[in-house]
Write an enzyme that holds these catalytic residues in place. Structure first.
Site, mmCIF file in Angstrom:
data_model
loop_
_atom_site.group_PDB
_atom_site.id
_atom_site.type_symbol
_atom_site.label_atom_id
_atom_site.label_comp_id
_atom_site.label_asym_id
_atom_site.label_seq_id
_atom_site.Cartn_x
_atom_site.Cartn_y
_atom_site.Cartn_z
ATOM 1 N N CYS A 240 0.860 -1.199 0.000
ATOM 2 C CA CYS A 240 0.000 0.000 0.000
ATOM 3 C C CYS A 240 0.889 1.240 0.000
ATOM 4 O O CYS A 240 0.762 2.137 0.841
ATOM 5 C CB CYS A 240 -0.945 -0.003 1.194
ATOM 6 S SG CYS A 240 -1.798 -1.567 1.459
ATOM 7 N N ALA A 242 1.668 3.901 -2.190
ATOM 8 C CA ALA A 242 1.406 5.273 -2.638
ATOM 9 C C ALA A 242 0.896 6.128 -1.465
ATOM 10 O O ALA A 242 0.200 5.604 -0.597
ATOM 11 C CB ALA A 242 0.382 5.261 -3.775
ATOM 12 N N PRO A 243 1.274 7.408 -1.411
ATOM 13 C CA PRO A 243 1.950 8.212 -2.441
ATOM 14 C C PRO A 243 3.460 8.079 -2.502
ATOM 15 O O PRO A 243 4.098 8.737 -3.319
ATOM 16 C CB PRO A 243 1.550 9.643 -2.059
ATOM 17 C CG PRO A 243 1.399 9.598 -0.585
ATOM 18 C CD PRO A 243 0.817 8.242 -0.279
ATOM 19 N N GLY A 244 4.076 7.259 -1.634
ATOM 20 C CA GLY A 244 5.452 6.871 -1.881
ATOM 21 C C GLY A 244 6.521 7.453 -0.988
ATOM 22 O O GLY A 244 7.703 7.158 -1.189
ATOM 23 N N GLY A 245 6.156 8.259 -0.017
ATOM 24 C CA GLY A 245 7.177 8.836 0.852
ATOM 25 C C GLY A 245 8.013 7.782 1.556
ATOM 26 O O GLY A 245 9.242 7.904 1.664
ATOM 27 N N LYS A 246 7.358 6.727 2.022
ATOM 28 C CA LYS A 246 8.081 5.672 2.732
ATOM 29 C C LYS A 246 8.938 4.854 1.773
ATOM 30 O O LYS A 246 10.025 4.396 2.137
ATOM 31 C CB LYS A 246 7.088 4.786 3.486
ATOM 32 C CG LYS A 246 6.289 5.551 4.552
ATOM 33 C CD LYS A 246 5.253 4.664 5.207
ATOM 34 C CE LYS A 246 4.375 5.457 6.158
ATOM 35 N NZ LYS A 246 3.539 6.475 5.465
ATOM 36 N N ASP A 261 1.030 -1.088 -4.867
ATOM 37 C CA ASP A 261 -0.200 -0.331 -4.629
ATOM 38 C C ASP A 261 -1.195 -0.664 -5.740
ATOM 39 O O ASP A 261 -0.790 -1.010 -6.859
ATOM 40 C CB ASP A 261 0.066 1.172 -4.592
ATOM 41 C CG ASP A 261 -1.044 1.946 -3.887
ATOM 42 O OD1 ASP A 261 -0.920 2.156 -2.658
ATOM 43 O OD2 ASP A 261 -2.027 2.320 -4.546
ATOM 44 N N ASP A 287 -2.626 -5.973 -6.021
ATOM 45 C CA ASP A 287 -3.239 -6.158 -4.713
ATOM 46 C C ASP A 287 -2.189 -6.673 -3.725
ATOM 47 O O ASP A 287 -1.500 -7.664 -3.992
ATOM 48 C CB ASP A 287 -4.386 -7.163 -4.845
ATOM 49 C CG ASP A 287 -5.246 -7.255 -3.594
ATOM 50 O OD1 ASP A 287 -4.767 -6.899 -2.495
ATOM 51 O OD2 ASP A 287 -6.406 -7.686 -3.727
ATOM 52 N N CYS A 354 -2.570 5.854 9.521
ATOM 53 C CA CYS A 354 -2.691 7.283 9.854
ATOM 54 C C CYS A 354 -4.085 7.518 10.443
ATOM 55 O O CYS A 354 -4.870 8.319 9.936
ATOM 56 C CB CYS A 354 -2.430 8.161 8.646
ATOM 57 S SG CYS A 354 -3.447 7.820 7.192
#
Length: 422
Positions: A240, A242-246, A261, A287, A354
Site C-alpha cells: 500500500c 502510494a503516495p510513496g514517501g516511505k 499499490d 493487490d 494514519c
C-alpha cells in the site's frame, strides 16, 4: 486572482457543495479534475478558500444563525459560509460581498436569493473579525469526536481540534543530510529529523526540488521507516505504498525495495518522485493480498480512516460518517495476516495507520499477537531520537496524535508497531 475572485470563489463553493452535500473528499474532487479549468492562481485560491471554510465551519454557522430565520439551500449556505470566513479573516468587505452577490445573481436556481446574501454578508462585515475571535475552537463532528473522547479524553481531543483549526505546515524528508540546504530552505529541524517550513509557497520552486534533495512528507508519516530501520541491501516490500514517501525513505537507506499499490495513477506519482530523487525501487501495481515471496522486512501502511490527517484534510470529518470503517478494520486484519506470510524468520514487520482510532491500531496489534505464530513486539525499535517514551502504548506500539508537538505545530496522527518473526 482573475475576475476579482469570482471564479475561485465559485469553484470553492462547488467544492463545499460536493463535500458537505455529497460526502466527497477534496482529494477525490481534485483528482477528478474539478478545478482543472482554472488557471493555477485561481485553482490554488479555490482550494485554500474551501479548506479555510471547512476549518472554520462551526464559527461561520454560529455567526450566520443570528441573521437567518431559516436555513437557505446548501449552495447559498456555503456561499454565506465562505463569505463569512473571508470577512472574518480580514478580506475587504466590498470585494467579498460583491463577488458573492455576483455568483448568486448568475445562478438560475438561486438568483432570487442575491438580496439575502447581500444583506447577511453586510451584517457580518459590520461585526468584523472581533466577533469571530470570541467563538470557541470549532469541534469535530460528533461521529468522530465521541469515539476520540472515549479513547483519549476530552482534553486531548480539544488539543486535536486546536491542531486542525490551525492547519499544518509543510514537512520535508531529506534524501541525505545537508545542513546548507536546511539553511537555504529556512527550515526548522524537528526532533525526529524531518524539516518543517512554516511558509512554503510553491513546492517546485523551493531549493533542492529539481535536484531531488527531498520530498514532501509529514513528520509523523516518516516515523514508521525510522522504526523499521532499513539496512543497506535488505529486501523490503512496501505494501500500500502510494503516495510513496516511505518507499523513498527505504530506497534512500539503501534497501532493495518492492513497492506495491492498487492505484496506477498514484504509483505514477511514486515513479515521478523516484526519478526526481535519483532513487530506485521495483514498482508493482497490484493487490497487496496477492503478493508472494520472502523479505527481510515488510512495511504495511494499511488503508484506514485517515482520521489522523485532519490537520491537513479538514474535509474528512465532514465527508465521512464512519459507516464504512468496519470494512476497513476487517481489511487491515487480512492485510496484516498476509504481510506476515511474506516475512522471513527473524525479519521484522512494521504495521502502521494514519488513524486516531484504537480499532485501527492498538486493537489490531493486540489481536494479531494472538493470531500470528512467532510474533514478538519490538518495543526497543521505538526508542528513536525525538520519540517520547510516553507515546509507547501498553501492547508495545507507538501512538502519535495531532496534539503532540503543539509548540512546534503538531503532527499527523499515526499508530506504529514493529513485530519480529521468531
Amino acid at each position: 486572482m482573475s475576475d476579482t475572485g469570482v471564479q475561485a470563489r465559485r469553484s470553492a463553493i462547488y467544492l463545499l457543495d460536493q463535500i458537505l452535500g455529497e460526502g466527497r473528499l477534496m482529494s477525490e474532487l481534485l483528482a477528478s479534475g474539478a478545478l482543472d479549468r482554472l488557471d493555477p492562481q485561481d485553482r490554488a485560491r479555490a482550494q485554500r478558500l474551501a479548506t479555510q471554510t471547512l476549518r472554520g465551519l462551526e464559527r461561520a454557522d454560529r455567526l450566520l444563525q443570528k441573521h437567518l430565520r431559516k436555513y437557505p439551500p446548501l449552495t447559498i449556505r456555503n456561499t454565506l459560509r465562505l463569505g463569512t470566513v473571508e470577512l472574518c479573516q480580514g478580506e475587504a468587505a466590498h470585494g467579498v460581498v460583491n463577488s458573492m452577490v455576483s455568483i448568486v445573481s448568475q445562478s438560475k436556481r438561486h438568483g432570487q436569493l442575491k438580496g439575502l446574501v447581500n444583506a447577511v454578508l453586510r451584517k457580518i462585515a459590520d461585526q468584523g473579525p472581533a466577533a469571530w475571535d470570541t467563538l470557541r475552537i470549532p469541534r469535530l463532528p460528533k461521529w468522530l469526536r465521541v469515539p476520540l473522547v472515549t479513547a483519549w479524553g476530552a482534553e486531548a481531543v480539544a488539543g486535536m481540534e486546536r491542531a486542525q483549526f490551525a492547519g499544518a505546515a509543510m514537512d520535508l524528508s531529506l534524501k541525505s543530510a545537508n545542513d546548507g540546504l536546511v539553511a537555504e530552505l529556512g527550515a526548522e529541524v524537528l526532533p525526529t529529523g524531518s524539516l518543517r517550513l512554516r511558509e512554503a509557497g510553491q513546492v517546485s520552486t523551493l531549493p533542492g526540488f529539481e535536484e531531488g534533495a527531498w520530498w514532501v512528507q509529514d513528520a509523523a508519516a516518516a516515523i514508521p521507516v525510522l522504526c523499521l530501520d532499513p539496512q543497506p541491501g535488505e529486501r523490503v516490500i512496501d505494501l500500500c505504498a502510494a503516495p510513496g514517501g516511505k518507499t523513498l525513505q527505504l530506497a534512500a537507506a539503501g534497501a532493495r525495495v518492492v513497492a506495491v499499490d492498487t492505484s496506477e495513477s498514484r504509483m505514477g506519482r511514486v515513479r515521478e518522485n523516484l526519478t526526481r530523487t535519483g532513487l530506485s525501487a521495483e514498482l508493482r501495481v497490484g493487490d497487496a493480498l496477492e503478493q508472494t515471496g520472502e523479505y527481510d522486512a515488510v512495511l504495511l501502511d494499511a488503508p484506514c480512516s485517515a482520521t489522523g490527517t485532519i490537520r491537513r484534510h479538514p474535509d474528512l470529518p465532514f465527508a465521512k460518517d464512519g459507516s464504512e470503517f468496519m470494512a476497513l478494520f476487517e481489511l487491515q486484519s487480512r492485510l496484516l495476516d498476509h504481510a506476515w506470510t511474506l516475512l522471513r524468520p527473524g525479519g521484522r514487520l512494521v504495521y502502521c495507520t494514519c488513524s486516531l482510532l484504537p480499532d485501527e491500531g492498538e486493537v489490531q496489534i493486540t489481536d494479531a499477537l494472538e493470531r500470528l505464530s512467532g510474533a514478538v513486539v519490538e518495543r526497543e525499535a521505538l526508542n528513536k531520537p525525538g520519540l517520547d517514551p510516553d507515546w509507547i502504548t501498553p501492547e508495545g506500539g507507538l501512538r502519535l496524535r495531532p496534539d503532540y508537538w503543539a509548540e512546534l505545530g503538531g503532527m499527523d496522527g499515526f499508530y506504529i508497531a514493529v513485530l519480529r518473526k521468531e
